[in-house]
Design a protein around this motif. Structure first.
Motif, PDB file in Angstrom:
ATOM      1  N   SER A 136       3.535 -11.573  11.287  1.00 30.02           N
ATOM      2  CA  SER A 136       2.330 -10.792  10.960  1.00 30.02           C
ATOM      3  C   SER A 136       2.118  -9.643  11.944  1.00 30.02           C
ATOM      4  N   THR A 137       2.568  -9.834  13.188  1.00 29.03           N
ATOM      5  CA  THR A 137       2.428  -8.769  14.190  1.00 29.03           C
ATOM      6  C   THR A 137       3.473  -7.686  13.985  1.00 29.03           C
ATOM      7  N   ARG A 138       4.711  -8.102  13.727  1.00 28.48           N
ATOM      8  CA  ARG A 138       5.801  -7.145  13.572  1.00 28.48           C
ATOM      9  C   ARG A 138       5.752  -6.405  12.241  1.00 28.48           C
ATOM     10  N   MET A 139       5.077  -6.988  11.258  1.00 27.53           N
ATOM     11  CA  MET A 139       5.020  -6.361   9.940  1.00 27.53           C
ATOM     12  C   MET A 139       3.556  -6.137   9.548  1.00 27.53           C
ATOM     13  N   GLY A 140       2.823  -5.470  10.448  1.00 29.10           N
ATOM     14  CA  GLY A 140       1.430  -5.152  10.178  1.00 29.10           C
ATOM     15  C   GLY A 140       1.297  -4.050   9.132  1.00 29.10           C
ATOM     16  N   TRP A 141       0.051  -3.813   8.704  1.00 31.82           N
ATOM     17  CA  TRP A 141      -0.213  -2.833   7.661  1.00 31.82           C
ATOM     18  C   TRP A 141       0.264  -1.435   8.047  1.00 31.82           C
ATOM     19  N   GLY A 142       0.020  -1.056   9.304  1.00 30.90           N
ATOM     20  CA  GLY A 142       0.446   0.259   9.767  1.00 30.90           C
ATOM     21  C   GLY A 142       1.959   0.411   9.780  1.00 30.90           C
ATOM     22  N   ILE A 143       2.654  -0.649  10.173  1.00 29.09           N
ATOM     23  CA  ILE A 143       4.117  -0.625  10.206  1.00 29.09           C
ATOM     24  C   ILE A 143       4.678  -0.522   8.792  1.00 29.09           C
ATOM     25  N   GLN A 144       4.065  -1.224   7.850  1.00 27.20           N
ATOM     26  CA  GLN A 144       4.517  -1.157   6.456  1.00 27.20           C
ATOM     27  C   GLN A 144       4.438   0.275   5.935  1.00 27.20           C
ATOM     28  N   ARG A 145       3.301   0.917   6.147  1.00 26.29           N
ATOM     29  CA  ARG A 145       3.129   2.296   5.667  1.00 26.29           C
ATOM     30  C   ARG A 145       4.083   3.255   6.371  1.00 26.29           C
ATOM     31  N   ALA A 146       4.297   3.021   7.678  1.00 27.55           N
ATOM     32  CA  ALA A 146       5.209   3.890   8.431  1.00 27.55           C
ATOM     33  C   ALA A 146       6.632   3.779   7.897  1.00 27.55           C
ATOM     34  N   MET A 147       7.057   2.558   7.561  1.00 28.32           N
ATOM     35  CA  MET A 147       8.408   2.358   7.043  1.00 28.32           C
ATOM     36  C   MET A 147       8.594   3.049   5.694  1.00 28.32           C
ATOM     37  N   VAL A 148       7.608   2.939   4.824  1.00 26.50           N
ATOM     38  CA  VAL A 148       7.691   3.610   3.529  1.00 26.50           C
ATOM     39  C   VAL A 148       7.669   5.126   3.723  1.00 26.50           C
ATOM     40  N   GLY A 149       6.818   5.606   4.631  1.00 31.28           N
ATOM     41  CA  GLY A 149       6.741   7.035   4.907  1.00 31.28           C
ATOM     42  C   GLY A 149       8.040   7.588   5.462  1.00 31.28           C
ATOM     43  N   MET A 150       8.666   6.858   6.399  1.00 32.23           N
ATOM     44  CA  MET A 150       9.939   7.292   6.971  1.00 32.23           C
ATOM     45  C   MET A 150      11.040   7.306   5.902  1.00 32.23           C
ATOM     46  N   SER A 151      11.005   6.331   5.011  1.00 33.23           N
ATOM     47  CA  SER A 151      11.983   6.298   3.911  1.00 33.23           C
ATOM     48  C   SER A 151      11.865   7.551   3.060  1.00 33.23           C
ATOM     49  N   CYS A 152      10.630   7.961   2.780  1.00 33.02           N
ATOM     50  CA  CYS A 152      10.396   9.168   1.976  1.00 33.02           C
ATOM     51  C   CYS A 152      10.864  10.431   2.699  1.00 33.02           C
ATOM     52  N   VAL A 153      10.603  10.504   4.006  1.00 33.80           N
ATOM     53  CA  VAL A 153      10.987  11.692   4.786  1.00 33.80           C
ATOM     54  C   VAL A 153      12.503  11.828   4.854  1.00 33.80           C
TER      55      VAL A 153
END
Length: 315
Positions: A136-153
């Motif tokens: 839950s710490t390593r896959m927090g809400w902010g990290i989830q959005r960052a990963m999707v955002g980086m994938s898009c970039v």
């Protein structure tokens, strides 16, 4: 052939897509089949999205990524199939040069995000099974959005690079594409200028967006398998594996079709096999993904039943 005269000679202003068939008898049949496939894909993936949205049990990182994957599937099939349906019922199979490049750009943008997102989903399963206490710490809400955002970039950078590099090529001869959508291998064959730079760029993209994610997925699941085999109870092992088999099936279909699509860059001829692989990649795979992810998942099945019957979320 539609050619425009410039200072350096004639330039192609539009391409002609041969499509799946030139038979007047088969065209209406194929139109009905692919219209059904498109409606089923859009309906199935939006049903998955609705289920994830209304069901509290599905408000987890795994299903957040699955929801994004469903959106990508809708986008991928929308980039190719509606234009193919128009060509099946119309005698005009021409595609303006800019429209062809736009289709190629969005196709590579969405497919690229798909590559990275499948990698992120594998990493999510690795954390959930191998490091459950810190998940839950390593896959927090902010990290989830960052990963999707980086994938898009990352994918946007590649799609722009490939499209701009292709736009620098000259097309001054044949303009007939033996396919049902515009893609790099088929356009490379029609270029009357050197494609060495384009092939190198595609090779780099394949390494960065194809091979690297596949290696990371393999490493993640190697750790997952090792962790699952250490579970003593057969029921526990079955439950852990059940959360991974759906994702591995999707990865296999996605990468299998992708490899075959771009392995034939050196071939001078485009064959009907390329069209079959293209159908599998752009139509069948997005249509099957909702079935694959819901087939052995009781939580998704229950949420889908509530979506279809109009009942509220479970308590």
């Amino acid at each position: 052939m539609d050619l425009e005269t410039s200072g350096n000679g004639s330039v192609v202003t539009e391409f002609v897509l041969l499509g799946l068939t030139e038979s007047p008898v088969l065209q209406p049949i194929l139109f009905v089949i692919f219209l059904f496939a498109y409606v089923a894909t859009v309906g199935g993936n939006f049903s998955i999205l609705a289920a994830i949205f209304i069901e509290p049990k599905l408000h987890t990182p795994m299903y957040f990524f699955l929801g994004n994957l469903s959106l990508l599937d809708v986008g991928c099939i929308t980039v190719t199939v509606p234009a193919m349906l128009r060509h099946l019922i119309s005698h005009d199979r021409s595609v303006p040069y800019r429209s062809c490049l736009s289709q190629l750009f969005f196709f590579h943008l969405l497919a690229g995000v798909d590559c990275f997102l499948l990698t992120v989903m594998a990493y999510d399963r690795y954390l959930a099974i191998c490091h459950p206490l810190t998940y839950s710490t390593r896959m927090g809400w902010g990290i989830q959005r960052a990963m999707v955002g980086m994938s898009c970039v990352f994918s946007l950078s590649n799609a722009l690079t490939q499209t701009v590099a292709l736009s620098a090529l000259k097309f001054c001869g044949p303009n007939v594409i033996n396919h049902f959508y515009c893609d790099l291998p088929q356009l490379f064959q029609l270029s009357c200028s050197s494609i060495q730079l384009n092939e190198k760029l595609l090779f780099v993209a394949a390494a960065f967006m194809g091979v690297t994610p596949l290696v990371l997925i393999t490493v993640s699941y190697a750790h997952v398998v090792a962790a699952v085999l250490r579970i003593r109870s057969a029921e526990g092992r079955k439950k852990a594996f059940s959360t991974c088999t759906s994702h591995l099936t999707v990865v296999g279909i996605f990468y299998g079709t992708g490899v075959f699509s771009y392995m034939r860059l050196g071939s001078a001829e485009a064959s009907d096999k390329d069209k079959g692989i293209g159908i599998l990649n752009t139509v069948i795979s997005p249509m099957l993904n909702p079935l694959i992810y819901s087939l052995r998942n009781p939580d998704v099945q229950g949420a889908l039943r509530r979506v279809l019957t109009g009942r509220g979320p479970s308590k």
